[in-house]
Design an enzyme around this catalytic site. Structure first.
Site, PDB file in Angstrom:
ATOM      1  N   THR A  61       0.839  -1.186   0.000  1.00 31.81           N
ATOM      2  CA  THR A  61       0.000   0.000   0.000  1.00 31.81           C
ATOM      3  C   THR A  61       0.879   1.243   0.000  1.00 31.81           C
ATOM      4  O   THR A  61       2.097   1.158  -0.177  1.00 31.81           O
ATOM      5  CB  THR A  61      -1.021  -0.072   1.169  1.00 31.81           C
ATOM      6  OG1 THR A  61      -1.939   0.994   1.042  1.00 31.81           O
ATOM      7  CG2 THR A  61      -0.358  -0.009   2.535  1.00 31.81           C
ATOM      8  N   LYS A  65       3.352   1.435  -4.023  1.00 30.79           N
ATOM      9  CA  LYS A  65       2.738   0.656  -5.110  1.00 30.79           C
ATOM     10  C   LYS A  65       3.502   0.780  -6.426  1.00 30.79           C
ATOM     11  O   LYS A  65       3.584  -0.182  -7.186  1.00 30.79           O
ATOM     12  CB  LYS A  65       1.278   1.073  -5.305  1.00 30.79           C
ATOM     13  CG  LYS A  65       0.356   0.580  -4.193  1.00 30.79           C
ATOM     14  CD  LYS A  65      -1.093   0.901  -4.500  1.00 30.79           C
ATOM     15  CE  LYS A  65      -2.001   0.479  -3.360  1.00 30.79           C
ATOM     16  NZ  LYS A  65      -3.417   0.741  -3.637  1.00 30.79           N
ATOM     17  N   ASN A  86      -0.483  -3.770  -6.153  1.00 28.99           N
ATOM     18  CA  ASN A  86      -0.832  -3.918  -4.727  1.00 28.99           C
ATOM     19  C   ASN A  86      -0.693  -5.351  -4.243  1.00 28.99           C
ATOM     20  O   ASN A  86      -0.939  -5.633  -3.078  1.00 28.99           O
ATOM     21  CB  ASN A  86      -2.264  -3.411  -4.464  1.00 28.99           C
ATOM     22  CG  ASN A  86      -3.314  -4.381  -4.952  1.00 28.99           C
ATOM     23  OD1 ASN A  86      -3.065  -5.191  -5.838  1.00 28.99           O
ATOM     24  ND2 ASN A  86      -4.501  -4.314  -4.382  1.00 28.99           N
ATOM     25  N   ASP A 101      -6.965  -3.745  -7.075  1.00 23.64           N
ATOM     26  CA  ASP A 101      -7.847  -2.661  -6.614  1.00 23.64           C
ATOM     27  C   ASP A 101      -9.067  -2.489  -7.524  1.00 23.64           C
ATOM     28  O   ASP A 101     -10.199  -2.353  -7.045  1.00 23.64           O
ATOM     29  CB  ASP A 101      -7.084  -1.324  -6.565  1.00 23.64           C
ATOM     30  CG  ASP A 101      -6.200  -1.210  -5.329  1.00 23.64           C
ATOM     31  OD1 ASP A 101      -6.436  -1.926  -4.347  1.00 23.64           O
ATOM     32  OD2 ASP A 101      -5.264  -0.385  -5.363  1.00 23.64           O
ATOM     33  N   ALA A 127      -6.237  10.993  -9.979  1.00 21.31           N
ATOM     34  CA  ALA A 127      -5.347  10.371 -10.962  1.00 21.31           C
ATOM     35  C   ALA A 127      -4.102   9.842 -10.262  1.00 21.31           C
ATOM     36  O   ALA A 127      -3.039   9.741 -10.862  1.00 21.31           O
ATOM     37  CB  ALA A 127      -4.978  11.373 -12.051  1.00 21.31           C
ATOM     38  N   ALA A 130      -4.601   4.977  -6.787  1.00 21.32           N
ATOM     39  CA  ALA A 130      -5.895   4.271  -6.722  1.00 21.32           C
ATOM     40  C   ALA A 130      -6.676   4.456  -8.019  1.00 21.32           C
ATOM     41  O   ALA A 130      -7.218   3.496  -8.577  1.00 21.32           O
ATOM     42  CB  ALA A 130      -6.705   4.775  -5.530  1.00 21.32           C
TER      43      ALA A 130
END
Ligand code: NDP
Length: 278
Positions: A61, A65, A86, A101, A127, A130
């Protein structure tokens, strides 16, 4: 016993050890899973130490990443597009990287919340890692339109550019916008997904109210008290509000299946985790 962990910095808040321990109980898998605080300048060496001690795989995390994507010796097309990883699975010296994710978010929206994405208009806010991780799997659901808006518009342009071929193949109108773009003020969306960390900043809402649609879906990837401001805003404008807890459990299930070859039951674990956090 097979050992897994989640690397991050900070990591104390992570619910992943609880989720994976519960998955292991429910699927009768024998494993341990713990959280590891990697030094900000020491992710690669922490990962190497874990692998050489016999670790079987890990989650990764913030803020590691993109480093994880670079350290993988093989990776899924999702990682190549997101440039963020991840989930790592070790096999000898081989390190396979995936990004679960987006699969987690899509499963939570489509299956858990009953929100189909095909043919819909979708607004993705953010952006960062995630947003980059969820864009590909969202495109694969074939929405009619998927617009990405971000405070730093160049980052939105870059992530959209990387996904341009996929968007074309899926027939999706995919474009990047600034948060001030007038198009945002003149259109509402069936699904609004907040993949920015705006909710960490006193619940700021980065987009105009007009993006919400009566009866539409609005999901913040954040969960816990920080997500409440976004969810209250969504409900006050007639949208159905959802937080990121379902995505958290579903992305964990994808990682678990990659490592163990067994699909854990997520509905029960999500309900239990929600009760625990309440
Ligand atoms: P990053 O730090 O990589 O990206 C942050 C993003 O948020 C950037 O796009 C940034 O814009 C934007 N941003 C930050 N502050 C604001 C603000 N005040 N207003 C508008 N935009 C802002 O973080 P991640 O992408 O990794 O994480 C984003 C969110 O997703 C977090 O809340 C995280 O908790 C959540 N998350 C949830 C998961 C789950 O399983 N539920 C999994 C992964 C993440 P800019 O580019 O301009 O800096």
């Amino acid at each position: 016993m097979d050992t897994y962990c989640v690397f991050g910095h900070p990591i104390e808040h992570s619910k992943s050890p609880w989720i994976h321990a519960r998955f292991a109980q429910l699927t009768h898998q024998s494993l341990v899973y713990h959280k590891t605080l990697a030094p900000l300048d020491g992710f690669a060496s922490s990962l190497q130490a874990f692998q050489s001690q016999g670790g079987k795989g890990c989650n990764v995390t913030l803020p590691f990443k993109s480093q994880a994507a670079a350290l993988a010796t093989r990776c899924s097309p999702r990682v190549s597009l997101a440039l963020a990883c991840n989930t790592l699975k070790f096999d000898g010296q081989d390190i396979y990287g995936d990004n679960t994710d987006g699969l987690g978010l899509v499963t939570d929206l489509v299956r858990n919340a009953g929100c189909q994405l095909q043919g819909k208009s979708v607004l993705l806010i953010g952006a960062g890692g995630a947003a980059a991780g969820v864009l590909g799997p969202l495109l694969c659901e074939k929405p009619q339109q998927l617009w990405v808006t971000n405070r730093t518009v160049d980052k939105a342009r870059q992530v959209v550019q990387r996904h341009a071929a996929l968007a074309m193949a899926e027939g999706v109108d995919c474009l990047a916008l600034s948060l001030q773009d007038e198009k945002l003020f003149s259109q509402s969306f069936d699904v609004v997904i907040n993949a920015s960390s705006s909710s960490l900043h006193q619940g700021q809402i980065p987009v105009p109210d007009s993006v919400l649609k009566q009866g539409g879906m609005a999901c913040d990837l954040m969960y816990g008290p920080a997500a409440q401001g976004f969810m209250q805003w969504a409900e006050a404008h007639g949208a159905q509000a959802r937080d990121g807890l379902g995505m958290l459990v579903e992305q964990a299930a994808e990682s678990f299946e990659l490592w163990r070859g067994v699909r854990p039951p997520t509905e029960l674990v999500l309900a239990e985790l929600r009760a625990l956090l309440a």
